[in-house]
Write an enzyme that holds these catalytic residues in place. Structure first.
Site, short mmCIF file in Angstrom:
data_model
loop_
_atom_site.label_atom_id
_atom_site.label_comp_id
_atom_site.label_asym_id
_atom_site.label_seq_id
_atom_site.Cartn_x
_atom_site.Cartn_y
_atom_site.Cartn_z
N ASN A 113 0.85 -1.20 -0.08
CA ASN A 113 0.01 -0.08 0.03
C ASN A 113 0.90 1.17 0.07
O ASN A 113 1.90 1.23 0.44
CB ASN A 113 -0.91 0.04 1.04
CG ASN A 113 -0.50 0.74 2.34
OD1 ASN A 113 -0.46 1.91 2.44
ND2 ASN A 113 0.16 -0.28 3.32
N PHE A 117 -1.81 8.28 4.29
CA PHE A 117 -2.24 9.01 5.32
C PHE A 117 -3.69 9.61 4.77
O PHE A 117 -4.18 10.79 5.25
CB PHE A 117 -1.61 10.00 6.12
CG PHE A 117 -0.47 9.52 7.31
CD1 PHE A 117 -0.49 8.19 7.09
CD2 PHE A 117 0.39 10.14 7.59
CE1 PHE A 117 0.58 7.60 7.78
CE2 PHE A 117 1.44 9.66 8.47
CZ PHE A 117 1.66 8.38 8.70
N SER A 188 5.50 5.12 8.67
CA SER A 188 5.06 4.81 7.51
C SER A 188 5.83 5.32 6.20
O SER A 188 6.51 6.43 6.32
CB SER A 188 3.60 5.48 7.25
OG SER A 188 3.31 5.61 5.82
N ASN A 190 4.93 5.95 3.19
CA ASN A 190 4.25 6.73 2.12
C ASN A 190 4.19 8.07 2.36
O ASN A 190 3.35 8.61 1.61
CB ASN A 190 2.82 5.93 2.08
CG ASN A 190 3.04 4.40 1.88
OD1 ASN A 190 3.86 3.95 1.24
ND2 ASN A 190 2.43 3.60 2.69
N THR A 191 4.49 8.79 3.22
CA THR A 191 4.63 10.08 3.58
C THR A 191 5.92 10.53 3.25
O THR A 191 6.81 10.12 3.98
CB THR A 191 4.04 10.52 4.65
OG1 THR A 191 2.71 10.28 4.85
CG2 THR A 191 4.17 12.16 4.94
N LYS A 226 5.32 3.67 16.94
CA LYS A 226 5.34 2.60 15.93
C LYS A 226 6.65 2.69 15.24
O LYS A 226 6.79 3.70 14.79
CB LYS A 226 4.02 2.53 15.10
CG LYS A 226 3.86 1.44 14.06
CD LYS A 226 2.75 1.40 13.68
CE LYS A 226 2.13 0.54 12.61
NZ LYS A 226 0.82 -0.03 12.15
N ASN A 255 5.57 -1.69 11.60
CA ASN A 255 5.09 -1.26 10.58
C ASN A 255 5.32 -1.85 9.27
O ASN A 255 6.07 -2.99 9.30
CB ASN A 255 5.28 0.45 10.24
CG ASN A 255 4.18 1.19 9.71
OD1 ASN A 255 3.34 0.80 8.66
ND2 ASN A 255 4.10 2.34 10.10
#
Length: 350
Positions: A113, A117, A188, A190-191, A226, A255
Site C-alpha cells: 500500500n 495517510f 509509514s 508513504n509520506t 510505532k 509497520n
C-alpha cells in the site's frame, strides 16, 4: 466458505472491496443483525490480556489503517476484536496518494500500500468517537473492558518535519478524551520524509512534548511508538534508549517494510506496482526478530504490541511467546476473513 468468497472479491480492486465489505457489515448491523455477527464470529469467551493499566477482552486487535476514520467500530466489535487502532489521523483532512494505491500479492499472501495517510481529519474523527463514547465510556480503573480504541496519529504531508511536533500535538489534544491509548506513527513509508522522524532527537522532541501534555491531564493515556522493521540495529538501540529514558508506555512492532527480497511475486509485477509498504506473511520473520531483540534488550520492561504477518493462532503464539503483550492483524484479516479473531483466540486456548 470465505475462501470461495475471497476468490470472487479478489477479482475487484482492493480498495473498492474494502469499502464494499465494511459497508455491507454496517448495513447488517443497522438491520439489527449485530447479534448474528457476534454469534458467528466473536470468541465464545473472553481471553483477558493487558498492556500497562489497560485491560482487554482478548489480545487480538486490528492495526491502524483499516478503519482510518472510526467509521466501523460497531462492526469490528461484533467481529470480536479486543481492540481497534483508528487512524492514522492527521490535523487536516487529506486525500492521500493517487489511486491505485493498494495492491494484492496473493502468491505471497501480502499487500503493498501507498495510501498516504488519507483520512477525514482530526475534527471529523473526533466527532465520530465522541458519539461512540456516549454509549461506550473510555476505560478507567475498575471499568469492565469493552472494545479498546487506540488513536494512531501522524502529520500532514504538507507539514515540514521541523513543525511535525505541532501536528502530533493537535491530534493528541483533540483525540485525548475519546481514545484509550495513542500510537505515534513516524514509520509509514508513504509520506515523504516521515521516516526521518525516527531519528533519536526528532523522536525525543515529539514524544517528550506529548508526555508533557499527557502529564497535565486528569487521566493520562498510554503513549506508544510505532517503528519500521527496516531500522538498523543502531537505530533500534536509539529507540530503546529513548523509550526507557522517557518511560514510554510501549512500542508497536512493526509497520510495513520497503524490502522486497524473497518474494514469490514476479519482479516485473512488483516493478509495475511501484513504491509502497509491504505487509503480510513476508514481514512476519523480520517483525518477530525485531520484537525479540527489543524484549531481550529491555528485559521486557517496555511493553510491545506485535504486528506483522499474523494469520493464524500459531503466528500469534509466536509473537506472544517472544514477549509481546498483544497482537494486531491487518493483512491477515483480508486473507483469512471475518473469523480470524475467533480462530486465533480459540487456537491460543488449546
Amino acid at each position: 466458505m470465505y475462501v470461495t468468497l475471497r476468490k470472487f472479491l479478489f477479482r475487484f480492486p482492493p480498495e473498492a472491496v474494502h469499502y464494499f465489505a465494511m459497508n455491507s457489515l454496517q448495513l447488517l448491523c443497522s438491520l439489527g443483525l449485530k447479534g448474528l455477527l457476534r454469534g458467528a464470529f466473536k470468541p465464545s469467551a473472553p481471553m483477558p490480556a493487558s498492556l500497562g493499566r489497560l485491560e482487554f477482552q482478548n489480545p487480538v486487535g486490528l492495526g491502524a489503517g483499516f478503519d482510518k476514520n472510526a467509521r466501523w467500530l460497531r462492526e469490528l466489535e461484533a467481529l470480536g476484536f479486543g481492540f481497534v487502532e483508528i487512524g492514522t489521523v492527521t490535523p487536516i483532512a487529506q486525500a492521500g496518494n493517487d489511486k491505485p494505491r493498494l495492491f494484492r500479492l496473493p502468491q505471497d499472501e501480502a499487500l503493498i500500500n501507498r495510501m498516504g495517510f488519507n483520512n477525514d481529519g482530526v475534527e471529523v474523527v473526533t466527532n465520530r468517537l465522541k458519539a461512540w463514547r456516549e454509549k461506550h465510556p473510555v476505560q478507567v480503573k475498575g471499568n469492565k473492558p469493552g472494545l479498546v480504541i487506540g488513536g494512531n496519529i501522524g502529520k500532514n504531508k504538507v507539514t515540514p518535519n521541523e513543525d511535525a511536533w505541532k501536528d502530533y500535538e493537535i491530534c493528541f489534544k483533540e483525540l485525548h478524551p475519546y481514545v484509550d491509548y495513542f500510537v505515534v506513527n513516524v514509520s509509514s513509508p508513504n509520506t515523504p520524509g516521515l521516516r526521518e522522524l525516527q531519528e533519536k532527537e526528532s523522536l525525543r522532541k515529539i514524544l517528550m512534548h506529548l508526555q508533557m501534555i499527557n502529564n497535565g491531564k486528569a487521566h493520562s493515556k498510554p503513549i506508544l511508538l510505532k517503528i519500521a522493521p527496516d531500522l538498523t540495529t543502531e537505530q533500534i538501540d536509539d529507540v530503546i534508549d529513548l523509550s526507557m529514558e522517557i518511560q514510554l508506555d510501549g512500542l508497536v512492532i512493526s509497520n510495513t517494510t520497503i524490502n522486497r527480497s524473497g518474494l514469490v511475486t514476479p519482479g516485473d509485477q512488483l516493478e509495475k506496482i511501484g513504491a509502497g509498504g509491504l505487509s503480510g506473511k513476508p514481514v512476519r520473520g523480520r517483525a518477530t526478530e525485531v520484537l525479540r531483540y527489543v524484549i531481550e534488550k529491555t528485559n521486557g520492561s517496555v511493553p510491545v504490541i506485535s504486528s506483522g504477518g499474523i494469520f493464524t493462532a500459531a503466528d500469534a503464539k509466536e509473537k506472544l511467546d517472544a514477549g509481546a503483550a498483544l497482537v494486531q492483524v491487518w493483512t491477515g484479516f483480508i486473507y483469512e476473513g471475518p473469523s480470524i479473531v475467533k480462530k486465533i483466540v480459540n487456537g491460543l486456548r488449546k
